[in-house]
Scaffold this motif. Structure first.
Motif, PDB file in Angstrom:
ATOM      1  N   ASP A  92       0.851  -1.193   0.000  1.00  0.00           N
ATOM      2  CA  ASP A  92       0.000   0.000   0.000  1.00  0.00           C
ATOM      3  C   ASP A  92       0.880   1.234   0.000  1.00  0.00           C
ATOM      4  OD1 ASP A  92      -2.420  -1.530   0.320  1.00  0.00           O
ATOM      5  OD2 ASP A  92      -1.841  -1.815   2.414  1.00  0.00           O
ATOM      6  N   ASP A  93       0.481   2.213  -0.807  1.00  0.00           N
ATOM      7  CA  ASP A  93       1.143   3.509  -0.797  1.00  0.00           C
ATOM      8  C   ASP A  93       0.534   4.307   0.345  1.00  0.00           C
ATOM      9  OD1 ASP A  93       1.971   6.120  -1.203  1.00  0.00           O
ATOM     10  OD2 ASP A  93       1.815   6.002  -3.382  1.00  0.00           O
ATOM     11  N   PRO A  94       1.309   4.645   1.401  1.00  0.00           N
ATOM     12  CA  PRO A  94       0.731   5.343   2.552  1.00  0.00           C
ATOM     13  C   PRO A  94       0.144   6.717   2.206  1.00  0.00           C
ATOM     14  CG  PRO A  94       2.985   4.636   3.021  1.00  0.00           C
ATOM     15  CD  PRO A  94       2.713   4.356   1.585  1.00  0.00           C
ATOM     16  N   ASP A  95       0.646   7.357   1.161  1.00  0.00           N
ATOM     17  CA  ASP A  95       0.142   8.682   0.786  1.00  0.00           C
ATOM     18  C   ASP A  95      -1.215   8.618   0.102  1.00  0.00           C
ATOM     19  OD1 ASP A  95       2.448   9.827   1.813  1.00  0.00           O
ATOM     20  OD2 ASP A  95       3.481   9.729  -0.125  1.00  0.00           O
ATOM     21  N   THR A  96      -1.408   7.606  -0.763  1.00  0.00           N
ATOM     22  CA  THR A  96      -2.644   7.532  -1.548  1.00  0.00           C
ATOM     23  C   THR A  96      -3.561   6.396  -1.107  1.00  0.00           C
ATOM     24  OG1 THR A  96      -1.654   6.066  -3.192  1.00  0.00           O
ATOM     25  CG2 THR A  96      -1.449   8.450  -3.589  1.00  0.00           C
ATOM     26  N   SER A  97      -3.061   5.473  -0.303  1.00  0.00           N
ATOM     27  CA  SER A  97      -3.785   4.270   0.140  1.00  0.00           C
ATOM     28  C   SER A  97      -4.086   3.311  -1.009  1.00  0.00           C
ATOM     29  CB  SER A  97      -5.081   4.643   0.857  1.00  0.00           C
ATOM     30  OG  SER A  97      -4.790   5.385   2.017  1.00  0.00           O
ATOM     31  N   LEU A  98      -3.427   3.490  -2.147  1.00  0.00           N
ATOM     32  CA  LEU A  98      -3.616   2.562  -3.264  1.00  0.00           C
ATOM     33  C   LEU A  98      -2.825   1.296  -3.017  1.00  0.00           C
ATOM     34  CD1 LEU A  98      -3.386   4.927  -6.369  1.00  0.00           C
ATOM     35  CD2 LEU A  98      -5.423   3.909  -5.361  1.00  0.00           C
ATOM     36  N   ARG A  99      -3.454   0.146  -3.249  1.00  0.00           N
ATOM     37  CA  ARG A  99      -2.806  -1.159  -3.078  1.00  0.00           C
ATOM     38  C   ARG A  99      -2.343  -1.650  -4.442  1.00  0.00           C
ATOM     39  NH1 ARG A  99      -5.224  -5.664   0.749  1.00  0.00           N
ATOM     40  NH2 ARG A  99      -4.303  -4.190   2.186  1.00  0.00           N
ATOM     41  N   ARG A 100      -1.091  -2.142  -4.486  1.00  0.00           N
ATOM     42  CA  ARG A 100      -0.524  -2.624  -5.742  1.00  0.00           C
ATOM     43  C   ARG A 100      -0.004  -4.044  -5.585  1.00  0.00           C
ATOM     44  NH1 ARG A 100       3.111   2.415  -7.711  1.00  0.00           N
ATOM     45  NH2 ARG A 100       4.116   0.764  -8.885  1.00  0.00           N
ATOM     46  N   ASP A 101      -0.217  -4.832  -6.617  1.00  0.00           N
ATOM     47  CA  ASP A 101       0.251  -6.213  -6.677  1.00  0.00           C
ATOM     48  C   ASP A 101       1.694  -6.191  -7.190  1.00  0.00           C
ATOM     49  OD1 ASP A 101       0.808  -8.857  -7.235  1.00  0.00           O
ATOM     50  OD2 ASP A 101      -1.022  -9.206  -8.389  1.00  0.00           O
ATOM     51  N   LEU A 102       2.658  -6.210  -6.289  1.00  0.00           N
ATOM     52  CA  LEU A 102       4.058  -6.104  -6.680  1.00  0.00           C
ATOM     53  C   LEU A 102       4.547  -7.350  -7.404  1.00  0.00           C
ATOM     54  CD1 LEU A 102       5.616  -4.328  -3.582  1.00  0.00           C
ATOM     55  CD2 LEU A 102       4.552  -3.329  -5.610  1.00  0.00           C
ATOM     56  N   THR A 103       3.961  -8.497  -7.113  1.00  0.00           N
ATOM     57  CA  THR A 103       4.330  -9.728  -7.800  1.00  0.00           C
ATOM     58  C   THR A 103       3.985  -9.622  -9.287  1.00  0.00           C
ATOM     59  OG1 THR A 103       3.883 -10.951  -5.773  1.00  0.00           O
ATOM     60  CG2 THR A 103       4.055 -12.238  -7.804  1.00  0.00           C
ATOM     61  N   MET A 104       2.780  -9.172  -9.582  1.00  0.00           N
ATOM     62  CA  MET A 104       2.357  -9.045 -10.982  1.00  0.00           C
ATOM     63  C   MET A 104       3.116  -7.925 -11.688  1.00  0.00           C
ATOM     64  SD  MET A 104       0.671 -10.271 -13.458  1.00  0.00           S
ATOM     65  CE  MET A 104      -0.401 -11.437 -12.674  1.00  0.00           C
ATOM     66  N   GLU A 105       3.374  -6.832 -10.986  1.00  0.00           N
ATOM     67  CA  GLU A 105       4.136  -5.727 -11.589  1.00  0.00           C
ATOM     68  C   GLU A 105       5.527  -6.187 -12.001  1.00  0.00           C
ATOM     69  OE1 GLU A 105       4.229  -2.167  -9.257  1.00  0.00           O
ATOM     70  OE2 GLU A 105       2.040  -1.991  -9.222  1.00  0.00           O
ATOM     71  N   GLU A 106       6.186  -6.968 -11.139  1.00  0.00           N
ATOM     72  CA  GLU A 106       7.524  -7.468 -11.471  1.00  0.00           C
ATOM     73  C   GLU A 106       7.447  -8.452 -12.637  1.00  0.00           C
ATOM     74  OE1 GLU A 106      10.952 -10.031 -11.596  1.00  0.00           O
ATOM     75  OE2 GLU A 106       8.950 -10.698 -11.028  1.00  0.00           O
ATOM     76  N   HIS A 107       6.431  -9.301 -12.635  1.00  0.00           N
ATOM     77  CA  HIS A 107       6.215 -10.276 -13.714  1.00  0.00           C
ATOM     78  C   HIS A 107       6.043  -9.562 -15.064  1.00  0.00           C
ATOM     79  CE1 HIS A 107       4.601 -13.931 -15.618  1.00  0.00           C
ATOM     80  NE2 HIS A 107       3.660 -13.162 -16.116  1.00  0.00           N
ATOM     81  N   LYS A 108       5.163  -8.563 -15.094  1.00  0.00           N
ATOM     82  CA  LYS A 108       4.914  -7.837 -16.344  1.00  0.00           C
ATOM     83  C   LYS A 108       6.134  -7.043 -16.789  1.00  0.00           C
ATOM     84  CE  LYS A 108      -0.083  -7.406 -15.942  1.00  0.00           C
ATOM     85  NZ  LYS A 108      -1.217  -6.478 -15.818  1.00  0.00           N
ATOM     86  N   ALA A 109       6.853  -6.441 -15.832  1.00  0.00           N
ATOM     87  CA  ALA A 109       8.048  -5.666 -16.182  1.00  0.00           C
ATOM     88  C   ALA A 109       9.131  -6.570 -16.758  1.00  0.00           C
ATOM     89  CB  ALA A 109       8.572  -4.920 -14.954  1.00  0.00           C
ATOM     90  N   PHE A 110       9.293  -7.767 -16.186  1.00  0.00           N
ATOM     91  CA  PHE A 110      10.283  -8.704 -16.713  1.00  0.00           C
ATOM     92  C   PHE A 110       9.944  -9.114 -18.145  1.00  0.00           C
ATOM     93  CE2 PHE A 110      11.382 -13.022 -17.850  1.00  0.00           C
ATOM     94  CZ  PHE A 110      12.771 -12.939 -17.812  1.00  0.00           C
ATOM     95  N   TRP A 111       8.684  -9.476 -18.385  1.00  0.00           N
ATOM     96  CA  TRP A 111       8.318  -9.952 -19.715  1.00  0.00           C
ATOM     97  C   TRP A 111       8.329  -8.835 -20.754  1.00  0.00           C
ATOM     98  CZ3 TRP A 111       9.254 -14.514 -21.148  1.00  0.00           C
ATOM     99  CH2 TRP A 111       9.246 -15.552 -20.232  1.00  0.00           C
ATOM    100  N   ALA A 112       8.038  -7.611 -20.356  1.00  0.00           N
ATOM    101  CA  ALA A 112       8.168  -6.478 -21.289  1.00  0.00           C
ATOM    102  C   ALA A 112       9.631  -6.328 -21.686  1.00  0.00           C
ATOM    103  CB  ALA A 112       7.639  -5.198 -20.658  1.00  0.00           C
ATOM    104  N   TRP A 113      10.529  -6.410 -20.701  1.00  0.00           N
ATOM    105  CA  TRP A 113      11.964  -6.320 -20.969  1.00  0.00           C
ATOM    106  C   TRP A 113      12.408  -7.477 -21.873  1.00  0.00           C
ATOM    107  CZ3 TRP A 113      15.615  -9.955 -19.457  1.00  0.00           C
ATOM    108  CH2 TRP A 113      16.943  -9.605 -19.669  1.00  0.00           C
ATOM    109  N   ALA A 114      11.955  -8.696 -21.571  1.00  0.00           N
ATOM    110  CA  ALA A 114      12.345  -9.871 -22.348  1.00  0.00           C
ATOM    111  C   ALA A 114      11.871  -9.763 -23.796  1.00  0.00           C
ATOM    112  CB  ALA A 114      11.798 -11.141 -21.701  1.00  0.00           C
ATOM    113  N   ILE A 115      10.676  -9.247 -24.000  1.00  0.00           N
ATOM    114  CA  ILE A 115      10.142  -9.086 -25.356  1.00  0.00           C
ATOM    115  C   ILE A 115      10.982  -8.085 -26.145  1.00  0.00           C
ATOM    116  CG2 ILE A 115       8.186  -8.098 -26.638  1.00  0.00           C
ATOM    117  CD1 ILE A 115       6.384  -9.479 -24.482  1.00  0.00           C
ATOM    118  N   VAL A 116      11.280  -6.943 -25.544  1.00  0.00           N
ATOM    119  CA  VAL A 116      12.090  -5.924 -26.229  1.00  0.00           C
ATOM    120  C   VAL A 116      13.470  -6.489 -26.554  1.00  0.00           C
ATOM    121  CG1 VAL A 116      13.242  -3.685 -25.930  1.00  0.00           C
ATOM    122  CG2 VAL A 116      10.834  -3.948 -25.315  1.00  0.00           C
ATOM    123  N   GLN A 117      14.084  -7.191 -25.603  1.00  0.00           N
ATOM    124  CA  GLN A 117      15.415  -7.759 -25.840  1.00  0.00           C
ATOM    125  C   GLN A 117      15.383  -8.806 -26.954  1.00  0.00           C
ATOM    126  OE1 GLN A 117      18.281  -6.658 -24.565  1.00  0.00           O
ATOM    127  NE2 GLN A 117      17.093  -5.113 -23.498  1.00  0.00           N
TER     128      GLN A 117
END
Length: 127
Positions: A54-79
């Motif tokens: 959770d971001d304490p300033d905005t109270s928004l909850r983020r799925d860090l597992t999925m964010e890392e997964h998507k960021a890795f595959w975006a990088w892998a696709i570009v490479q």
């Protein structure tokens, strides 16, 4: 534009991985800081499945597992696209079956090869 794209996806991948690792090291309910931003590791029913923060300033909850997964595959696709030079259509058809092995006859060294099957398009009907 390509150098900017490569730098951007690489930075996004590194930040997402750093955020996930910092959150994994924190206990649920505690705060952690990464890249100058403070987060609070979310308390969930099954913390082993996904890591949420959770971001304490905005109270928004983020799925860090999925964010890392998507960021890795975006990088892998570009490479993959930039180093191999295949088309997007060919990329979407790659699987573990696309990796084949070749043994050099002289040395017996095993060489991994990426086999890309030809992609045939049927002619588009005239509209």
């Amino acid at each position: 534009m390509l150098p900017t794209l490569v730098r951007t996806v690489d930075e996004h991948r590194r930040q997402a991985a750093e955020r996930l690792h910092a959150a994994q090291a924190a206990t649920p309910g505690s705060q952690f800081t990464t890249a100058g931003q403070t987060w609070c590791r979310s308390v969930t029913k099954n913390p082993a499945t996904k890591v949420w923060a959770d971001d304490p300033d905005t109270s928004l909850r983020r799925d860090l597992t999925m964010e890392e997964h998507k960021a890795f595959w975006a990088w892998a696709i570009v490479q993959t696209l930039r180093h191999i030079g295949i088309r997007v259509e060919e990329l979407t058809e790659l699987s573990h079956h696309s990796l084949v092995q070749h043994r050099l006859p002289g040395t017996g060294e095993l060489i991994p090869l990426l086999h890309i099957a030809p992609h045939y398009h049927l002619p588009r009907p005239e509209l």
